[in-house]
Design an enzyme around this catalytic site. Structure first.
Site, mmCIF file in Angstrom:
data_model
loop_
_atom_site.group_PDB
_atom_site.id
_atom_site.type_symbol
_atom_site.label_atom_id
_atom_site.label_comp_id
_atom_site.label_asym_id
_atom_site.label_seq_id
_atom_site.Cartn_x
_atom_site.Cartn_y
_atom_site.Cartn_z
ATOM 1 N N HIS A 261 3.878 -8.093 117.811
ATOM 2 C CA HIS A 261 4.316 -7.315 118.770
ATOM 3 C C HIS A 261 5.329 -7.656 119.763
ATOM 4 C CE1 HIS A 261 0.190 -4.830 118.160
ATOM 5 N NE2 HIS A 261 1.162 -4.681 117.303
ATOM 6 N N HIS B 83 -2.040 -9.303 112.616
ATOM 7 C CA HIS B 83 -3.122 -8.904 113.331
ATOM 8 C C HIS B 83 -4.463 -8.373 112.481
ATOM 9 C CE1 HIS B 83 0.555 -7.298 115.514
ATOM 10 N NE2 HIS B 83 0.041 -8.059 116.353
ATOM 11 N N GLU C 221 -5.542 -4.938 115.360
ATOM 12 C CA GLU C 221 -6.489 -6.094 115.216
ATOM 13 C C GLU C 221 -7.878 -5.460 115.198
ATOM 14 O OE1 GLU C 221 -8.541 -9.905 117.181
ATOM 15 O OE2 GLU C 221 -6.428 -9.429 117.651
ATOM 16 N N ASN D 98 -1.695 -8.902 124.523
ATOM 17 C CA ASN D 98 -1.588 -10.419 125.368
ATOM 18 C C ASN D 98 -0.611 -10.370 126.576
ATOM 19 O OD1 ASN D 98 0.383 -12.705 124.571
ATOM 20 N ND2 ASN D 98 -0.208 -11.318 123.058
#
Length: 327
Positions: free
Chosen positions: A52, A85, A137, A236
């Site tokens: 990402h 992912h 994910e 994240n």
């Protein structure tokens, strides 16, 4: 870039968090695509974004990578890479049905969670999966055991779970890129509601996510502003902004590029913290530091909380052949 060393009291300065940027799983995924291009030539297809990060995706597109949403967009027999992912078994089956030549760039730490989901489902558990709805994910992990997996998205997701779970064997698993503190809060609420809830055999939040959050906590309390380099769809990276604010930063913003920094953010900032998400190449951080240096933030101090040494092997088809031993 200015001198790395002690800060002056009045001078504008930058605190650079370490570790930051690429984790071993992202590095493995990006190198997988690069090696596939070298070995097989363009085009190489990738399902979803390989990681990402806008810059990484656009750079690979320029080299002949075609990103698709689903396997049915890929011509029969073509080379397809699965993103970092992770994927559900259904995606793997659909790629097989189209005779696609696949390379799996799933992060090994995500694969670990998939294996836990399969094992607990086999052992008769209902799985409470802590994560963000719609994240690739989460879709991949839930796809391993869809009939027994219940998504818990945020603290409010705890109350939405059915009461019938009280009579079931329960275990919780999590997306690897969550906020450590928020996940502990969610699990604590889950255990209040379901006291018999079992913990996973090991922590699912990945080492890199935890390390980057610990590093940003270290600089946040001393920073008027924390700039996190990362993309809006990077879980994240977004968590780093939240963690920075919770840990005492007066302001924190997420940017893909230095050019997105708003000059107004700097007006009352003497100390600026800088970090980056786990899918961000260091070149983007260097550009941010240069941007700040040009505006007088020339004293740069790197604040290191831990040193990462972990690496993951590439998919077997892309590994360099071992040299034969000479007699």
């Amino acid at each position: 870039m200015g001198t790395v060393g002690s800060m002056t009291d009045q001078g504008k300065n930058v605190l650079l968090a370490a570790p930051r940027g690429y984790c071993a799983g992202v590095d493995r995924a990006v190198v997988t695509v690069e090696k596939a291009l070298e070995k097989y030539g363009a085009p190489i297809y990738v399902r979803k974004e390989i990681v990402h990060n806008k810059y990484v995706v656009e750079t690979l597109q320029e080299r002949g990578v075609i990103f698709v949403e689903e396997t049915d967009e890929v011509p029969e027999g073509a080379h397809l890479v699965f993103s970092a992912h992770g994927i559900s078994p259904a995606v793997r089956e659909s790629a097989k049905a189209r005779n696609l030549l696949t390379l799996d760039a799933s992060c090994p730490l995500v694969t670990k969670v998939h294996n836990e989901a399969k094992r607990f489902a086999r052992d008769g558990y209902q799985i409470l999966l802590v994560g963000h709805e719609g994240h690739e994910e989460v879709e991949g992990t839930a796809g391993e055991a869809p009939e027994v997996t219940h998504l818990v998205d945020g603290v409010e997701g705890v109350d939405a779970l059915p009461e019938s779970l009280q009579d079931e064997k329960l275990v919780w698993l999590s997306q690897t890129t969550l906020s450590v503190d928020e996940t502990l809060e969610i699990v604590s609420k889950l255990k209040e509601r379901f006291p018999h809830l079992q913990d996973p055999p090991s922590d699912d939040i990945c080492y890199a996510t935890q390390n980057r959050q610990a590093a940003v906590k270290k600089i946040a309390g001393k920073s008027d502003l924390v700039i996190v380099v990362g993309s809006q769809n990077s879980s994240n990276s977004k968590r780093l902004v939240e963690v920075a604010l919770e840990a005492g930063a007066k302001e924190s913003y997420l940017v893909d590029y230095a050019s997105q920094i708003d000059e107004a953010w700097l007006e009352n900032a003497t100390t600026i913290g800088v970090t980056s998400g786990a899918s961000v190449p260091e070149i983007l951080v260097t550009e941010v530091v240069k941007f700040l240096d040009e505006r007088g933030y020339s004293d740069v101090e790197e604040v290191t909380t831990t040193v990462e040494t972990i690496t993951f092997a590439l998919p077997r088809d892309l590994r360099a052949p071992r040299a034969k031993a000479t007699s």
